[in-house]
Design an enzyme around this catalytic site. Structure first.
Site, short mmCIF file in Angstrom:
data_model
loop_
_atom_site.label_atom_id
_atom_site.label_comp_id
_atom_site.label_asym_id
_atom_site.label_seq_id
_atom_site.Cartn_x
_atom_site.Cartn_y
_atom_site.Cartn_z
N TRP A 31 9.78 -25.63 -37.16
CA TRP A 31 8.12 -26.62 -37.77
C TRP A 31 9.26 -26.91 -38.88
CZ3 TRP A 31 6.59 -24.10 -41.87
CH2 TRP A 31 7.14 -22.21 -41.61
N GLU A 37 1.50 -12.05 -37.10
CA GLU A 37 2.81 -12.93 -36.45
C GLU A 37 3.46 -13.03 -38.13
OE1 GLU A 37 1.72 -17.14 -35.38
OE2 GLU A 37 0.56 -16.55 -34.30
N HIS A 72 11.82 -21.48 -31.53
CA HIS A 72 10.98 -20.72 -32.54
C HIS A 72 11.69 -19.33 -32.10
CE1 HIS A 72 8.36 -18.12 -34.41
NE2 HIS A 72 7.79 -19.03 -35.56
N ASN A 94 -7.06 -18.30 -32.85
CA ASN A 94 -6.41 -18.29 -32.97
C ASN A 94 -5.91 -19.13 -34.41
OD1 ASN A 94 -2.80 -16.97 -32.64
ND2 ASN A 94 -2.60 -19.32 -33.19
N GLU A 95 -5.79 -18.54 -35.68
CA GLU A 95 -5.25 -19.32 -36.81
C GLU A 95 -6.39 -20.21 -36.31
OE1 GLU A 95 -0.15 -19.24 -37.45
OE2 GLU A 95 -0.85 -20.79 -35.92
N ARG A 97 -2.45 -28.56 -30.02
CA ARG A 97 -3.37 -27.53 -29.65
C ARG A 97 -4.21 -27.84 -30.63
NH1 ARG A 97 -0.05 -22.75 -32.87
NH2 ARG A 97 0.46 -23.73 -34.38
N GLU A 116 7.39 -25.15 -29.63
CA GLU A 116 8.15 -23.86 -29.95
C GLU A 116 9.14 -23.13 -29.67
OE1 GLU A 116 4.00 -22.59 -32.84
OE2 GLU A 116 4.18 -21.82 -31.24
N LYS A 117 9.77 -23.78 -28.77
CA LYS A 117 10.95 -23.35 -27.48
C LYS A 117 12.06 -22.85 -28.47
CE LYS A 117 13.16 -27.76 -26.26
NZ LYS A 117 12.21 -28.70 -26.01
#
Length: 700
Positions: free
Chosen positions: A327, A319, A370, A161-162, A123, A367-368
């Site tokens: 991570w 968030e 997370h 985003n971020e 990303r 991110e599964k």
């Protein structure tokens, strides 16, 4: 069920309902089949969710090809959420460009310092200065704004985003052109640039603007001011992208507030968020707990800084995690009570919205693993029950919404420019960590039970009795005058090693360190004496120093030596000094003492400034107190920092919520269990517990 209305920052002008906390998460329905969506809304209502951030990474779904748009699914989701009483913070979806765009225009891809292309597959694979990317991104933003401008679910815009999380430093030709334009604006002439960069060194003098480049991979250490300016430029380039998207949104939907999620957490140093805050309608932040002995301190530090960047006004926790992240090298689940405690500590420092990444834990993708509000185990899980419990607690705390942070009497100054400059190469040590030193001071305040504000440089300091400015490396002449004025006006200043060393161009102040602060502090240092990794020195007050020592000479009789070196090359010389200036003072700590070592030093400095803690002695260091206030009422947030029950004798007030051994006590008076009023007027916080009290002026 009845949902708590949204806080004022998210309410439409015609919404006359009383405010409540915003509660929710990033929602990614495009990851799931249609039949899951109805279940999502049902569970959101059960959990008390009233807002979601939508479509953050949905560009490829919204625009599957350059001239093809698919809004049907998003229309349906927006309508479904609105029917369920759930508001939408709608993202502009520009964070991750789709494959068709990077295939057609590979020139939007970032380039590393070594000249390598950053390829798609993750990303944020886009250049902040790419005119091609900007054109496509604003086209998408315009389409979203025009389509949903009147949708009743829309309460805020979420830009990108971020910003800068993975693409802040781009060394491409686009970046080079933009960097030169930025430098022209900053310096005006090449002569001014050559002076600022000190290009007489190593034959670097420029005679044409086209010769100027970003600090790409070089044979040795790149020019330090060039590096510093590139950091300034890179933060500004992202800020300009934020402005570009924001202006489209304000033109099309002027009544809908705009925000973007900052990352005031850990070592996210590259974005100058204190400078960005004025660009958004309300400040938002993402925070993730990092393991270690100061994990909870760091959470509080970051929330504190966020609240002060927001000017003390409420802000949006966009968030954080319900449990483990994905991570870190080892990703541990949160323990019982930590989900609520961590969330409410952000609220204590001014957050009027509590949101997570993400609503439903992904079944695929990076991110599964997370955590999310709905975990892989589903709604029949302890995690979802804790999520629902927090939703109920936030409804009980609705009276707090809209209140401001109550200022402390002490402050820690946080300066992005010093952070950038102090950790560059070619310095006396590569081991110095600016944020860690600031965090150590914050931990010392927590250990003493004394409230402190973490404030960005530029904050009016006269409101504070004591100000700590750790490693204030970059001190322009104007700032030196301001600090001197603060002290001569009766304030008590504390600074540390490697402070007052350079001006705004990263040029060393001459005549001895700490440069323009020498006279104020009453000391002079001729040479630094950093310590090798693993080496330490002892001070005669019983503390141990690491990282750094200074060869200090006191320059006046009014300088008090609070501690001297007992061992090491500087044995017998001053280590900690304090100079009285009228009713004020200026103190200097010349070595890294760590959180534990700073506690005793700070206690002496606080005593001299007349600053004390507000909690009973047995609770100090074990309980963090944070205060919000409005219209003469104070809301005390009491957070148990330990794994044991803590008694708070003499602390009274109306209990809005308190975590007991058996859950949450949400009635004033309690039942005698841990976390409530013990029946004899004794407030007891459960392990990792939180209590929120409403107090009136004059209450003990």
């Amino acid at each position: 069920m009845t949902h708590t209305p949204l806080p004022p920052m998210l309410r439409r002008p015609d919404d006359g309902t009383a405010p409540g906390f915003a509660y929710g998460a990033d929602y990614n329905p495009d990851q799931w089949p249609r039949e899951v969506w109805d279940e999502d809304v049902r569970l959101m209502r059960e959990a008390g969710v009233n807002v979601v951030s939508l479509a953050i990474f949905s560009w490829a779904r919204i625009q599957p090809a350059e001239d093809t748009w698919d809004f049907g699914w998003l229309d349906e989701v927006m309508d479904l959420l609105h029917a369920g009483g759930i508001a939408v913070d709608l993202a502009t979806a520009t964070a991750s460009p789709p494959p068709w765009l990077t295939t057609a225009h590979p020139e939007v891809l970032p380039v590393t310092q070594a000249g390598e292309t950053v390829w798609p597959g993750a990303r944020q694979h886009w250049r902040p200065t790419s005119p091609v990317f900007r054109e496509y991104a604003l086209r998408l933003v315009t389409a979203l704004a025009e389509r949903y401008r009147d949708h009743p679910a829309l309460v805020a815009w979420h830009v990108n985003n971020e910003l800068g999380c993975h693409n802040v430093y781009d060394y491409s030709d686009d970046a080079a052109r933009a960097f030169r334009a930025w430098l022209r604006s900053r310096y005006g002439t090449l002569d001014a640039l050559n002076h600022a960069w000190g290009t007489a060194f190593w034959s670097q003098r420029y005679t044409d603007w086209e010769q100027v480049l970003p600090p790409r991979l070089a044979a040795s250490h790149p020019n330090p001011t060039q590096q510093l300016d590139f950091k300034r430029f890179s933060s500004d380039a992202l800020k300009e992208h934020l402005r570009a998207e924001r202006e489209v949104l304000r033109r099309v939907t002027p009544e809908v507030p705009v925000t973007t999620n900052f990352m005031i957490t850990g070592e996210s140093r590259a974005m100058h968020y204190a400078d960005w805050a004025a660009e958004v309608d309300f400040v938002s932040n993402d925070h993730y707990v990092r393991p270690g002995p100061q994990a909870l301190d760091e959470l509080s530090f970051s929330a504190n800084l966020t609240g002060n960047i927001a000017g003390g006004r409420p802000w949006f926790l966009m968030e954080h995690s319900t449990s483990a992240v994905n991570w870190q090298p080892i990703n541990r689940a949160k323990r019982d009570g930590e989900l609520a405690r961590d969330s409410l500590l952000h609220v204590a420092h001014g957050a009027d919205a509590v949101c997570f990444f993400q609503w439903r834990q992904s079944a695929a993708g990076a991110e599964k693993y997370h955590s999310a509000m709905v975990p892989h185990a589903g709604a029949d899980s302890a995690l979802f029950r804790a999520v629902t419990d927090l939703g109920r607690t936030l409804r009980d705390l609705a009276p707090v919404v809209g209140s401001d942070r109550s200022p402390a009497r002490a402050a820690i100054v946080f300066d992005w420019q010093s952070w950038w400059a102090v950790e560059q190469d070619s310095h006396p040590t590569h081991l110095l960590r600016y944020r860690q030193e600031a965090l150590d001071w914050y931990s010392a305040f927590l250990a003493l039970g004394v409230r402190v504000d973490v404030v960005p440089l530029g904050t009016e300091l006269d409101r504070y009795d004591l100000v700590v400015a750790p490693v204030l490396h970059m001190v322009p002449g104007r700032l030196a005058k301001e600090l001197t004025g603060y002290v001569t006006g009766g304030g008590h200043l504390v600074t540390t090693y490697f402070s007052g060393i350079v001006d705004e161009n990263d040029h060393a102040w001459l005549g001895g360190y700490p440069g323009p602060l020498r006279d104020l502090l009453g000391i002079r240092v001729e040479e630094f004496d950093p310590l090798p990794d693993g080496e330490s020195v002892e001070l005669d007050d019983g503390t141990t120093g690491t990282l750094w020592t200074d060869r200090i000479a006191a320059t006046g009789p009014d300088v008090e030596v609070l501690a001297s070196y007992r061992t090491g090359e500087q044995a017998g010389r001053p280590a900690i000094t304090r100079r009285r200036v009228g009713d004020g003072s200026a103190a200097y700590v010349s070595t890294r003492l760590g959180a534990d070592g700073l506690t005793g030093v700070l206690a002496r400095l606080l005593d001299a400034a007349g600053v004390t803690g507000e909690l009973p002695e047995p609770a100090r260091g074990r309980v963090e107190l944070t205060v919000r206030e409005r219209d003469g009422e104070a809301y005390w947030f009491l957070v148990n920092r330990t794994d044991e029950p803590v008694e708070l004798p003499g602390v009274t007030g109306e209990v809005l919520a308190a975590r007991t051994a058996d859950g949450w006590d949400r009635e004033d008076g309690g039942d005698g269990g841990d976390g409530g009023d013990g029946g004899d007027g004794l407030l007891v916080l459960a392990p990792r517990g939180v209590a929120v009290l409403r107090r009136t002026p004059g209450a003990p």
